[in-house]
Scaffold this motif. Structure first.
Motif, PDB file in Angstrom:
ATOM      1  N   TYR A 166       0.847  -1.194   0.000  1.00 35.81           N
ATOM      2  CA  TYR A 166       0.000   0.000   0.000  1.00 35.81           C
ATOM      3  C   TYR A 166       0.884   1.247   0.000  1.00 35.81           C
ATOM      4  N   GLU A 167       1.958   1.227   0.819  1.00 40.78           N
ATOM      5  CA  GLU A 167       2.852   2.390   0.920  1.00 40.78           C
ATOM      6  C   GLU A 167       3.590   2.627  -0.397  1.00 40.78           C
ATOM      7  N   GLU A 168       4.061   1.550  -1.021  1.00 41.25           N
ATOM      8  CA  GLU A 168       4.799   1.699  -2.302  1.00 41.25           C
ATOM      9  C   GLU A 168       3.892   2.310  -3.376  1.00 41.25           C
ATOM     10  N   LYS A 218       3.442   5.979  -2.695  1.00 38.69           N
ATOM     11  CA  LYS A 218       4.655   6.744  -3.034  1.00 38.69           C
ATOM     12  C   LYS A 218       4.765   6.956  -4.535  1.00 38.69           C
ATOM     13  N   SER A 227      -4.537  13.260   3.787  1.00 39.99           N
ATOM     14  CA  SER A 227      -3.265  13.210   3.081  1.00 39.99           C
ATOM     15  C   SER A 227      -2.882  14.654   2.743  1.00 39.99           C
ATOM     16  N   GLU A 255      -0.155   9.041  10.767  1.00 43.45           N
ATOM     17  CA  GLU A 255       0.668   7.953  10.210  1.00 43.45           C
ATOM     18  C   GLU A 255       1.929   8.534   9.591  1.00 43.45           C
ATOM     19  N   GLY A 265       4.420   9.740   7.065  1.00 42.02           N
ATOM     20  CA  GLY A 265       4.193  10.181   5.688  1.00 42.02           C
ATOM     21  C   GLY A 265       2.876  10.931   5.531  1.00 42.02           C
ATOM     22  N   TYR A 266       2.074  10.979   6.575  1.00 41.28           N
ATOM     23  CA  TYR A 266       0.797  11.691   6.515  1.00 41.28           C
ATOM     24  C   TYR A 266       0.809  12.776   7.607  1.00 41.28           C
ATOM     25  N   PHE A 289      -0.113   1.368  10.157  1.00 48.32           N
ATOM     26  CA  PHE A 289       1.146   0.754   9.706  1.00 48.32           C
ATOM     27  C   PHE A 289       2.258   0.977  10.735  1.00 48.32           C
TER      28      PHE A 289
END
Ligand code: NIG
Ligand code: FE
Length: 416
Positions: free
Chosen positions: A104-106, A109, A190, A226, A228-229, A256
């Motif tokens: 999900y993260e990849e 990104k 986001s 989270e 990155g958020y 995560f």
């Protein structure tokens, strides 16, 4: 129409202490009545009890339609307290990428994920978004859901966040099934492209929250806390502003990574902490006896192949647990709460009774709606399900088969 439900093999009332969510051992009590009876008048329940008590209740009264429920289970309509049902576009391509090994993260990104849905929601008009989203309601109803929450969070600028909330509010006012729908502002889902994080948080705090509050467009405020958020400190700032403007905090956290979201939720008196797949033992202890609902979303764990929320530890630490779908295009593409219940049993080792309270009583509390929904008790809304089995245990045991016969919403049949 007024109804009498008679000879109900299992009447699951889910009765509890008014205003208090069920935690610890209480979460295992579903207020079961065998061979019970239930009466509805207009949109409300007026009686739940035995045949003998019913006879007394009915003295001098008539004009009811009688339903023989022998061999059947009757329970409260389910409440899905965490969904992102308003969106346009599909992310089936990402689903296939994940099945071939991407995470999900990849995908996020690489420009997919939430950003992809933001792109399509911005392109959709309010009318288009409303039409697509309203068609999704039927799939909630088919599996027994009669109340839902819905979040914004795919607009990420003032106009588009408000457009999403307007869709939710218009559907809440008027939808084909009369479902209760509760709006949540998730501007902090986001960070949109082309804006710095600082600028975006300022926009949320100084533009979006005041406008949304003034227009009474949301009941709840949510943040995706989270890596990155949004960090714990940023979440705290957004919550403080939201609370100042009368919004009630709910939080996406520890999905995560565990980065301090639980502390912020406690500090801001959040109504619920949602996800918490990777919550730390120490944070479970901090939640103990606080009355904050832990909303587990096992459909996400299944769909993304990530850990399951430690429901047993939460229940054993007196944290009231709720279950929801998290229906959304990226991390859980289903409206089926029955599937979620099966996962909670097999993967999280919750009992059938704990699961039923998690999608009724505690879920009602998670939406600040326990006074009206979540149990079959006199005075509450007549949101009622009839299943074709005599024991409620079959709801969990006979998995992936939908044995729901009839759904009542506010005393009216909406699915049969
Ligand atoms: O609850 N975690 C953040 N938000 C959603 C997923 C949103 C999306 O992928 O579109 C969730 O899992
Ligand atoms: Fe979510």
């Amino acid at each position: 129409m007024n109804y009498i439900f008679r000879n109900i093999s299992n009447l699951v009332t889910c009765k509890g202490i008014p205003g208090v969510p069920k935690s610890g051992k209480a979460q295992n009590d579903i207020g079961l009545l065998k061979n019970g009876c239930l009466v509805t008048e207009k949109d409300k329940i007026t009686f739940a009890g035995s045949e003998k008590e019913l006879k007394k209740f009915l003295k001098g009264k008539n004009s009811y339609k009688e339903l023989d429920c022998s061999g059947k289970t009757v329970m409260p309509g389910f409440i899905d307290s965490h969904t992102h049902f308003v969106f346009s576009g599909s992310r089936s391509d990402e689903y296939e990428m994940r099945i071939s090994g991407s995470t999900y993260e990849e995908i996020a990104k690489a420009g997919g994920g939430i950003a992809k849905t933001v792109g399509s929601v911005r392109k959709s008009t309010k009318e288009e978004l409303k039409s697509i989203s309203s068609k999704r309601l039927e799939y909630f109803v088919q599996y027994g859901t009669t109340t839902i929450e819905g979040k914004s969070g795919y607009g990420l600028d003032t106009n588009n966040e408000i457009k999403m909330l307007d869709v939710i509010n218009e559907l809440a006012k008027d939808n084909e099934f009369g479902l209760d729908i509760f709006p949540t502002f998730l501007g902090a889902h986001s960070i949109p492209k082309g804006v710095s994080k600082k600028e975006y948080i300022d926009l949320i705090c100084y533009d979006m929250i005041p406008k949304i509050s003034e227009g009474k467009k949301a009941v709840f405020i949510d943040v995706f806390c989270e890596k990155g958020y949004f960090t714990a400190d940023e979440t705290d700032r957004i919550f403080s502003e939201g609370v100042r403007f009368g919004l009630i905090p709910k939080l996406h956290t520890d999905q995560f990574n565990s980065i301090g979201g639980v502390d912020v939720a406690i500090k801001n008196n959040a109504l619920s902490v949602d996800h918490i797949e990777v919550i730390k033992k120490n944070d479970i202890r901090k939640l103990s006896n606080k009355g904050i609902i832990a909303t587990a979303l096992p459909g996400v764990s299944y769909f993304l192949s990530i850990p399951y929320t430690p429901a047993r530890e939460l229940i054993d630490n007196n944290v009231p647990v709720s279950l929801a779908t998290d229906f959304n295009p990226g991390s859980c593409m289903t409206q089926n709460l029955q599937m979620i219940m099966s996962l909670a049993s097999i993967k999280m080792k919750m009992t059938a009774e704990e699961i039923i309270n998690a999608v009724t009583y505690n879920a009602a509390y998670a939406l600040f709606n326990l006074g009206k929904t979540g149990s079959l008790e006199p005075g509450k809304q007549a949101d009622i399900l009839i299943y074709d089995f005599p024991s409620y245990k079959d709801l969990i045991y006979n998995f992936a088969v939908n044995r729901l016969i009839t759904v009542f919403k506010k005393g009216k049949i909406i699915y049969d």
